[in-house]
Enzyme design. Structure first.
Site, PDB file in Angstrom:
ATOM      1  N   CYS A  96      33.906  49.223  39.217  1.00 21.29           N
ATOM      2  CA  CYS A  96      34.601  47.938  39.263  1.00 21.29           C
ATOM      3  C   CYS A  96      33.848  46.831  38.546  1.00 21.29           C
ATOM      4  O   CYS A  96      34.401  45.770  38.301  1.00 21.29           O
ATOM      5  CB  CYS A  96      34.880  47.529  40.708  1.00 21.29           C
ATOM      6  N   ASP A 119      31.226  45.118  39.708  1.00 22.67           N
ATOM      7  CA  ASP A 119      30.554  44.170  40.601  1.00 22.67           C
ATOM      8  C   ASP A 119      29.043  44.382  40.542  1.00 22.67           C
ATOM      9  O   ASP A 119      28.573  45.512  40.572  1.00 22.67           O
ATOM     10  CB  ASP A 119      31.012  44.348  42.053  1.00 22.67           C
ATOM     11  N   CYS A 162      32.884  47.115  48.291  1.00 26.14           N
ATOM     12  CA  CYS A 162      32.119  45.859  48.256  1.00 26.14           C
ATOM     13  C   CYS A 162      31.161  45.794  49.446  1.00 26.14           C
ATOM     14  O   CYS A 162      30.026  45.321  49.309  1.00 26.14           O
ATOM     15  CB  CYS A 162      33.057  44.656  48.278  1.00 26.14           C
TER      16      CYS A 162
END
Length: 140
Positions: free
Chosen positions: A34, A36, A103
């Protein structure tokens, strides 16, 4: 995608954003899928995490998990901070959508990476890698 009110609050008003120039430990982790990237700074005194800051490049859920995880480890001993799981981070936020659970994994890993760096600097030995941690980050 539905976020809890607490996720939205931590995304809109993140706590402990920034860097600690005199950090005892710094950990940086990322999720190549992703994009991140989470960097956590801790200042430790007498085995207690006195200060913690983070810098996160990512989505709202990544910023919210970074923010809440810094609140969760501040004032904790190293051992107590290491017991915080990604599930506990997600629960503290009132839950995360399944597509954003990674996350919370990043937040747990950032805590561990910062503590690992601190331990390497102070004792010469870092953390032993967890099996699930290794599994999720196999080399490609």
């Amino acid at each position: 995608m539905q976020y809890s009110a607490k996720v939205m609050e931590h995304f809109a008003n993140p706590r402990n954003v920034g860097e600690l120039p005199d950090a005892s430990g710094v950990g940086e982790v990322g999720n190549p899928a992703c994009g991140d990237i989470m960097k956590m700074f801790i200042k430790v005194k007498d085995n207690v995490i006195e200060e913690v800051k983070f810098k996160t490049f990512g989505c709202g859920a990544a910023i919210a998990t970074s923010s809440i995880s810094t609140e969760m480890i501040k004032g904790k001993t190293i051992e107590e901070a290491l017991t915080i799981t990604n599930k506990a981070v997600a629960e503290a936020l009132g839950g995360l959508p399944p597509a954003k659970m990674h996350c919370s994994v990043l937040a747990e890993e950032a805590i561990e990476a910062a503590i690992d760096d601190y331990l390497k600097k102070t004792t010469g030995k870092g953390l032993e890698k967890k099996k699930s941690f290794e599994h999720e980050h196999e080399e490609h």
